[in-house]
Design an enzyme around this catalytic site. Structure first.
Site, short mmCIF file in Angstrom:
data_model
loop_
_atom_site.label_atom_id
_atom_site.label_comp_id
_atom_site.label_asym_id
_atom_site.label_seq_id
_atom_site.Cartn_x
_atom_site.Cartn_y
_atom_site.Cartn_z
N HIS A 1 -59.29 13.74 -24.10
CA HIS A 1 -58.31 14.28 -22.47
C HIS A 1 -57.02 13.72 -22.60
O HIS A 1 -56.81 12.48 -22.76
CB HIS A 1 -59.00 13.64 -21.53
CG HIS A 1 -58.54 14.31 -20.12
ND1 HIS A 1 -58.49 15.55 -19.88
CD2 HIS A 1 -58.42 13.53 -19.17
CE1 HIS A 1 -57.96 15.64 -18.67
NE2 HIS A 1 -58.03 14.67 -18.25
N ASN B 1 -53.92 12.16 -13.40
CA ASN B 1 -54.79 13.14 -13.98
C ASN B 1 -54.60 14.35 -13.49
O ASN B 1 -53.67 14.73 -12.57
CB ASN B 1 -56.40 12.80 -13.75
CG ASN B 1 -57.35 13.38 -14.63
OD1 ASN B 1 -57.02 14.16 -15.54
ND2 ASN B 1 -58.75 12.94 -14.56
N CYS C 1 -55.52 20.34 -20.53
CA CYS C 1 -54.92 18.80 -19.93
C CYS C 1 -53.63 18.31 -20.82
O CYS C 1 -52.91 17.97 -20.46
CB CYS C 1 -56.28 17.74 -20.25
SG CYS C 1 -56.86 17.75 -22.06
N GLN D 1 -56.09 21.88 -13.29
CA GLN D 1 -55.99 22.56 -14.56
C GLN D 1 -57.14 23.51 -14.14
O GLN D 1 -57.18 24.46 -14.92
CB GLN D 1 -56.17 21.45 -15.55
CG GLN D 1 -57.53 20.83 -15.83
CD GLN D 1 -57.52 20.01 -16.86
OE1 GLN D 1 -57.05 18.92 -17.06
NE2 GLN D 1 -58.43 20.22 -17.92
#
Length: 342
Positions: A285, A306, A148, A142
């Site tokens: 997150h 992630n 996120c 990102q």
């Protein structure tokens, strides 16, 4: 000629001794050398000497923290390590890389159902890895954009699309960043996965990553690029809150968007192993649970995708301890989970 043999032998022995002595006398690379090597590895260039010195001091503190944590916790199930974020303070890191808004109660959700389709599931596999089933795209990054939430929602949508159509398609986070701006979602300034699902439903789908590439900054909605929908969802559901057992049922059936508290220094510097903390429940997150399993020592974990690139964690993934005493799960992973339906 014979008289030269002992001399050659002596020179050979002296050579070995000199090499051993010189090898022992070579000091470990200094911190400044480590910093220069790190800069070269990640292509880091600073605007001036002042900025470089500032970043060096932060790098030094982070490396010392990493080394002390690894050395001081021999029984710890995870290791910290240097990555591309080692020149950032924890506050800088959080402001750049997180962006989940913990505001679930304010959402007016017209497409969310109150049901939980996996409620009556009675048996699940002992382990699951949706990567091995072709339902997870490569790790994305990102960048310095707090979106996120978009990466989490897209990863979950990519998963359900694969399960429903048989095709794994990399979808566009940038379309969400640029076009999903009329509710809680604010591009690089943060958002929510549920709101992203709402937008995707009202928008009648998302286009591909290749058609609407990721830029890592807020932009103007490119309606022409977004017009060609590559995948659709019909709705979404929330996993019953504060229940790892309910989350397990969901992840056994599809990749699931989850929110976590990823603000700690250990999370920033996580390298490998089953993460056991330290973290709280201030959700900041958005990530995606793409599986679960059990480590060799019996520690149960969630497999989490992630969006911080592959230099972080286990090639971009983290294994987070599962089945802890707290009902909300480690780092609040069971508090606000949801998944799209198709």
């Amino acid at each position: 000629m014979a008289s030269t043999t002992p001399c050659l032998a002596l020179l050979f022995v002296l050579g070995i001794w000199a090499f051993q002595v010189s090898s022992r006398s070579i000091p470990e690379a200094s911190m400044s050398d480590k910093f220069e090597q790190w800069m070269a590895s990640y292509g880091r260039v600073y605007q001036d000497a002042f900025e470089k010195d500032k970043r060096f001091q932060i790098f030094k503190e982070n490396v010392e923290y990493i080394e002390s944590r690894n050395a001081g916790h021999t029984a710890k199930k995870y290791k910290l390590g240097v990555n591309e974020f080692t020149d950032l303070t924890n506050e800088e890191f959080k402001s750049m890389r997180n962006g989940y808004k913990m505001q679930r109660s304010t959402i007016v959700a017209s497409s969310k159902t109150s049901s939980f389709r996996y409620e009556n599931v009675t048996a699940v596999p002992s382990s699951m890895d949706w990567r091995s089933k072709g339902a997870v795209t490569n790790i994305k990054d990102q960048g310095q954009c707090g979106c996120c939430w978009a990466f989490s929602a897209v990863a979950a949508m990519e998963g359900i699309t694969k399960l429903k159509t048989g095709n794994l398609v990399s979808l566009s986070e940038q379309e969400l960043v640029d076009c999903d701006i009329n509710g809680e979602d604010e591009g690089c300034s943060g958002g929510l996965m549920d709101d992203a699902f709402e937008f995707i439903i009202s928008n009648k789908g998302l286009t591909t990553e290749s058609s609407y590439p990721y830029q890592g900054v807020d932009g103007t909605c490119n309606k022409k690029a977004a017009a060609n929908h590559a995948a659709q969802i019909t709705g979404y559901e929330d996993v019953p809150s504060n229940s790892e057992s309910a989350l397990l049922k969901a992840v056994a059936n599809q990749p699931v968007s989850v929110a976590i508290d990823a603000g700690g220094a250990d999370f920033q510097n996580y390298k490998s192993g089953v993460f056991t903390g330290e973290c709280g429940t201030s959700l900041d997150h958005g990530v995606t649970a793409v599986g679960y399993g059990e480590d060799d020592d019996g520690t149960k974990y969630w497999l989490v995708k992630n969006s911080w690139g592959t230099s972080w964690g286990e090639d971009g993934y983290i294994r987070m301890q599962r089945d802890i005493d707290a009902e909300e799960g480690l780092c609040g992973i069971a508090m606000e989970a949801s998944y799209p339906t198709a």
